[in-house]
Design a protein around this motif. Structure first.
Motif: not given
Length: 135
Positions: A1-5, A7-8
Protein backbone atom coordinates in the motif's frame (compact mmCIF):
# COMPACT_ATOMS: atom_id res chain seq x y z
CA UNK A 1 0.00 0.00 0.00
CA UNK A 2 2.85 2.36 0.88
CA UNK A 3 4.52 1.54 -2.43
CA UNK A 4 1.40 2.49 -4.41
CA UNK A 5 1.12 5.74 -2.43
CA UNK A 6 4.79 6.57 -3.10
CA UNK A 7 4.34 5.82 -6.81
CA UNK A 8 1.27 8.09 -6.97
CA UNK A 9 3.13 10.87 -5.16
CA UNK A 10 6.12 10.52 -7.47
CA UNK A 11 3.86 10.54 -10.52
CA UNK A 12 2.05 13.65 -9.20
CA UNK A 13 5.39 15.39 -8.62
CA UNK A 14 6.52 14.59 -12.18
CA UNK A 15 3.24 15.91 -13.64
CA UNK A 16 3.46 19.07 -11.51
CA UNK A 17 7.08 19.64 -12.57
CA UNK A 18 6.24 19.09 -16.25
CA UNK A 19 3.28 21.48 -16.02
CA UNK A 20 5.41 24.15 -14.32
CA UNK A 21 8.16 23.86 -16.95
CA UNK A 22 5.63 23.95 -19.77
CA UNK A 23 3.93 27.07 -18.39
CA UNK A 24 7.24 28.80 -17.81
CA UNK A 25 8.51 28.30 -21.36
CA UNK A 26 5.19 28.87 -23.09
CA UNK A 27 4.84 32.11 -21.14
CA UNK A 28 7.94 33.47 -22.89
CA UNK A 29 6.48 32.50 -26.25
CA UNK A 30 3.22 34.22 -25.37
CA UNK A 31 5.12 37.37 -24.43
CA UNK A 32 6.97 37.31 -27.77
CA UNK A 33 3.70 36.76 -29.65
CA UNK A 34 2.10 39.61 -27.70
CA UNK A 35 4.97 41.93 -28.65
CA UNK A 36 4.53 41.02 -32.33
CA UNK A 37 0.79 41.66 -32.13
CA UNK A 38 1.44 45.02 -30.49
CA UNK A 39 3.71 46.02 -33.38
CA UNK A 40 0.92 45.46 -35.93
CA UNK A 41 -1.14 48.62 -35.99
CA UNK A 42 -4.66 48.08 -37.22
CA UNK A 43 -6.70 51.24 -37.52
CA UNK A 44 -9.54 51.34 -35.01
CA UNK A 45 -12.01 52.21 -37.76
CA UNK A 46 -10.93 49.29 -39.96
CA UNK A 47 -13.62 46.76 -40.69
CA UNK A 48 -11.29 43.82 -41.26
CA UNK A 49 -11.46 43.98 -45.03
CA UNK A 50 -7.98 45.43 -45.40
CA UNK A 51 -8.14 45.80 -49.17
CA UNK A 52 -11.20 48.02 -48.83
CA UNK A 53 -9.70 50.01 -45.95
CA UNK A 54 -6.42 50.55 -47.80
CA UNK A 55 -8.27 51.71 -50.90
CA UNK A 56 -10.50 54.07 -48.91
CA UNK A 57 -7.45 55.40 -47.06
CA UNK A 58 -5.74 56.00 -50.39
CA UNK A 59 -8.84 57.86 -51.64
CA UNK A 60 -8.78 60.10 -48.56
CA UNK A 61 -5.20 61.16 -49.31
CA UNK A 62 -5.08 62.24 -52.98
CA UNK A 63 -1.39 63.13 -52.65
CA UNK A 64 -0.36 59.54 -51.85
CA UNK A 65 1.01 57.51 -54.73
CA UNK A 66 1.75 53.82 -54.34
CA UNK A 67 4.26 52.28 -56.72
CA UNK A 68 4.17 48.63 -57.76
CA UNK A 69 7.79 48.40 -58.87
CA UNK A 70 6.69 50.33 -61.95
CA UNK A 71 8.46 53.65 -61.50
CA UNK A 72 9.85 53.33 -65.04
CA UNK A 73 6.33 53.89 -66.40
CA UNK A 74 6.45 57.51 -65.23
CA UNK A 75 8.44 58.37 -68.33
CA UNK A 76 5.22 57.91 -70.34
CA UNK A 77 3.54 60.88 -68.65
CA UNK A 78 1.86 63.01 -71.28
CA UNK A 79 1.43 60.28 -73.89
CA UNK A 80 -2.14 59.85 -75.09
CA UNK A 81 -3.85 56.50 -74.50
CA UNK A 82 -3.95 55.75 -78.21
CA UNK A 83 -0.37 56.88 -79.00
CA UNK A 84 1.66 54.08 -77.38
CA UNK A 85 3.91 51.78 -79.39
CA UNK A 86 3.58 48.02 -79.04
CA UNK A 87 6.74 47.89 -76.91
CA UNK A 88 5.40 50.55 -74.56
CA UNK A 89 2.08 48.74 -74.25
CA UNK A 90 3.97 45.56 -73.39
CA UNK A 91 5.71 47.38 -70.52
CA UNK A 92 2.35 48.32 -69.03
CA UNK A 93 0.99 44.84 -69.73
CA UNK A 94 3.93 43.21 -67.93
CA UNK A 95 3.17 45.20 -64.78
CA UNK A 96 -0.58 44.57 -65.03
CA UNK A 97 -0.24 40.81 -65.32
CA UNK A 98 2.27 40.54 -62.48
CA UNK A 99 -0.06 42.27 -60.01
CA UNK A 100 -1.93 40.28 -57.40
CA UNK A 101 -5.69 40.26 -57.89
CA UNK A 102 -6.27 42.63 -55.00
CA UNK A 103 -3.71 45.15 -56.32
CA UNK A 104 -5.31 45.90 -59.70
CA UNK A 105 -7.74 48.49 -58.37
CA UNK A 106 -5.06 50.38 -56.45
CA UNK A 107 -2.63 50.19 -59.39
CA UNK A 108 -5.21 51.80 -61.67
CA UNK A 109 -5.64 54.59 -59.12
CA UNK A 110 -1.87 54.93 -58.88
CA UNK A 111 -1.59 55.24 -62.67
CA UNK A 112 -4.25 57.94 -62.65
CA UNK A 113 -2.60 59.90 -59.83
CA UNK A 114 0.72 59.76 -61.62
CA UNK A 115 -1.01 61.40 -64.60
CA UNK A 116 -0.36 58.44 -66.87
CA UNK A 117 -2.86 57.36 -69.45
CA UNK A 118 -3.20 53.62 -69.60
CA UNK A 119 -3.02 52.37 -73.21
CA UNK A 120 -6.55 51.92 -74.50
CA UNK A 121 -6.25 48.20 -75.10
CA UNK A 122 -4.91 47.67 -71.59
CA UNK A 123 -7.70 49.72 -70.07
CA UNK A 124 -10.14 47.16 -71.41
CA UNK A 125 -7.98 44.24 -70.20
CA UNK A 126 -7.57 45.82 -66.76
CA UNK A 127 -11.31 46.37 -66.41
CA UNK A 128 -11.97 42.73 -67.38
CA UNK A 129 -9.42 41.51 -64.83
CA UNK A 130 -10.85 43.78 -62.18
CA UNK A 131 -14.39 42.58 -62.95
CA UNK A 132 -13.26 38.93 -62.61
CA UNK A 133 -11.65 39.64 -59.24
CA UNK A 134 -14.70 41.54 -57.97
CA UNK A 135 -17.05 38.62 -58.58
Amino acid sequence: MKVILLILLAFGAVVALATWISNKFSGKNKEAEQEEEDKIEIPTDCCGAHEVCEFEEMLKNPEEIVYYEDEELDRFRGIAADAYTDEQIDEFREVLYTLKDDEIRMWLLSIERRQLQLPQILRQEAMLLFAEVSQ
